[in-house]
Every structure is written in structure tokens, then in C-alpha cells.
Enzyme design. Structure first.
Site, PDB file in Angstrom:
ATOM      1  N   MET A  17       8.960  14.865 -16.330  1.00 19.37           N
ATOM      2  CA  MET A  17       9.704  15.808 -17.434  1.00 19.37           C
ATOM      3  C   MET A  17       9.795  17.123 -16.511  1.00 19.37           C
ATOM      4  O   MET A  17      10.812  17.532 -15.984  1.00 19.37           O
ATOM      5  CB  MET A  17       9.011  15.785 -18.576  1.00 19.37           C
ATOM      6  CG  MET A  17       9.137  14.446 -19.390  1.00 19.37           C
ATOM      7  SD  MET A  17       8.400  14.473 -20.856  1.00 19.37           S
ATOM      8  CE  MET A  17       9.564  14.424 -22.006  1.00 19.37           C
ATOM      9  N   SER A  18       8.849  17.944 -16.492  1.00 12.07           N
ATOM     10  CA  SER A  18       8.997  19.241 -15.916  1.00 12.07           C
ATOM     11  C   SER A  18       9.456  19.316 -14.342  1.00 12.07           C
ATOM     12  O   SER A  18      10.205  20.214 -14.023  1.00 12.07           O
ATOM     13  CB  SER A  18       7.581  19.864 -16.279  1.00 12.07           C
ATOM     14  OG  SER A  18       7.537  20.341 -17.585  1.00 12.07           O
ATOM     15  N   VAL A  19       9.291  17.881 -13.812  1.00  6.53           N
ATOM     16  CA  VAL A  19       9.555  18.298 -12.314  1.00  6.53           C
ATOM     17  C   VAL A  19      11.012  18.228 -12.271  1.00  6.53           C
ATOM     18  O   VAL A  19      11.801  18.959 -11.455  1.00  6.53           O
ATOM     19  CB  VAL A  19       8.945  17.056 -11.326  1.00  6.53           C
ATOM     20  CG1 VAL A  19       9.626  15.754 -12.088  1.00  6.53           C
ATOM     21  CG2 VAL A  19       9.172  17.312 -10.299  1.00  6.53           C
ATOM     22  N   THR A  20      11.814  17.785 -13.608  1.00  7.46           N
ATOM     23  CA  THR A  20      13.308  17.771 -13.082  1.00  7.46           C
ATOM     24  C   THR A  20      13.906  19.106 -13.535  1.00  7.46           C
ATOM     25  O   THR A  20      14.972  19.355 -13.465  1.00  7.46           O
ATOM     26  CB  THR A  20      14.002  16.728 -14.168  1.00  7.46           C
ATOM     27  OG1 THR A  20      13.407  17.253 -15.642  1.00  7.46           O
ATOM     28  CG2 THR A  20      13.279  15.663 -13.948  1.00  7.46           C
TER      29      THR A  20
END
Length: 168
Positions: A37-40
Site C-alpha cells: 500500500m504505502s510503498v505505491t
């Protein structure tokens, strides 16, 4: 839990690690699916930056210029900047239980997701507060890319980032 990590340098793998369990009795493998999630968020911002560089989007442009439906419920003056700086107030996905499921279903139904976001109210007057838009940032940024560029965020990342087409 489990994980996989790979690093490539000049087209050659230099690290390729897999470990842990995908579920009880099943080891984590190279083909085990995982939600990231947050990596994107960084990839989404990078694609928006490319569109800024090309003049396709402007940082202070109202989102409604490329995504007219988004202007519903008082969101007509939200800018691209307010999407990026987490001041737009669109914090949740209305009706999320009927769109996305824990088994992974629905997460790629961009039309349903973006329709729900477009019709949602804000949690505050846009631009007056800041709050981490953990759930909505990727979909909001991704829809900006899709509307302005014609490609999904995944397609844009694949073409612009992984193919080496990024502007110098």
C-alpha cells in the site's frame, strides 16, 4: 507472515530472497501475492511529477478539470496540490465493504472506487487541515494519472519508471 525481496542492478539480479509462510502449511514463494500500500504512494507521486514536467497537469489545477465528477459535494475547488499534500479531506471510501474485499476482490475496480470517491463528502473544508490520506491517496493520484494521461497508474509506472523512459 512472509516476504520476498529482490534487487536488480543493470538488469541483473543481485539479491533474491523469499522466506516465511503465506498461510499455515504453505511457504511463501516467489509467486505469493501480497498487498503493498504505502510503498505505491511514491510511485503515484512520481507519475504525477512526470505529468507536471510534460505540462499535462498543473500543481494548482482544480482536480475537476481532468475529473469533473470529483467536484461533487463541495470538492469543486480541490487542487492537485491538495491531493499531494493531504489537505483535501477525502479520507475514506464510501461503501468500501461493497467494493473491496479482504480476499483481494474489487481492489482493481477503478470505476467503482473512483465513482465512490467522486461522490464522497470531505472530512473538512479542503485546504484547512492536513491528515494522512492513507486509504485514498493512491486511488486519487491514480485517477488523476488515468484521466490526464489515459493510462492506469500501474501502466504509467511500468512504462515510465521501469522502462527507463523517465525524463532526465
Amino acid at each position: 507472515g512472509g516476504l520476498a525481496f529482490a534487487a536488480w542492478v543493470a538488469g541483473e539480479p543481485v539479491v533474491d530472497l523469499v522466506g516465511g509462510v503465506a498461510r499455515p502449511g504453505q511457504p511463501w514463494g516467489h509467486d505469493t501475492r501480497a498487498v503493498v500500500m504505502s510503498v505505491t504512494k511514491g510511485w503515484a507521486a512520481m507519475c504525477l511529477g512526470i505529468l507536471f514536467d510534460r505540462g499535462t497537469l498543473g500543481i494548482d489545477m482544480p482536480v475537476g478539470e481532468v475529473w469533473p465528477e470529483f467536484g461533487a459535494n463541495g470538492k469543486d475547488r480541490i487542487t492537485v496540490r491538495q491531493i499531494l499534500d493531504h489537505t483535501n479531506g477525502v479520507l475514506g471510501l464510501p461503501g468500501s465493504a461493497s467494493i473491496v474485499q479482504w480476499d483481494g476482490g474489487g481492489w482493481d475496480d477503478l470505476d467503482a472506487i473512483t465513482s465512490a470517491l467522486a461522490s464522497s463528502p470531505t472530512a473538512w473544508e479542503p485546504g484547512t487541515r492536513r491528515g494522512y490520506h492513507a486509504v485514498t491517496f493512491g486511488w486519487l493520484a491514480g485517477e488523476l494519472v488515468r484521466r490526464a494521461d489515459g493510462r492506469t497508474l500501474g501502466e504509467a509506472v511500468k512504462h515510465e519508471v521501469y522502462s527507463g523512459n523517465m525524463p532526465a
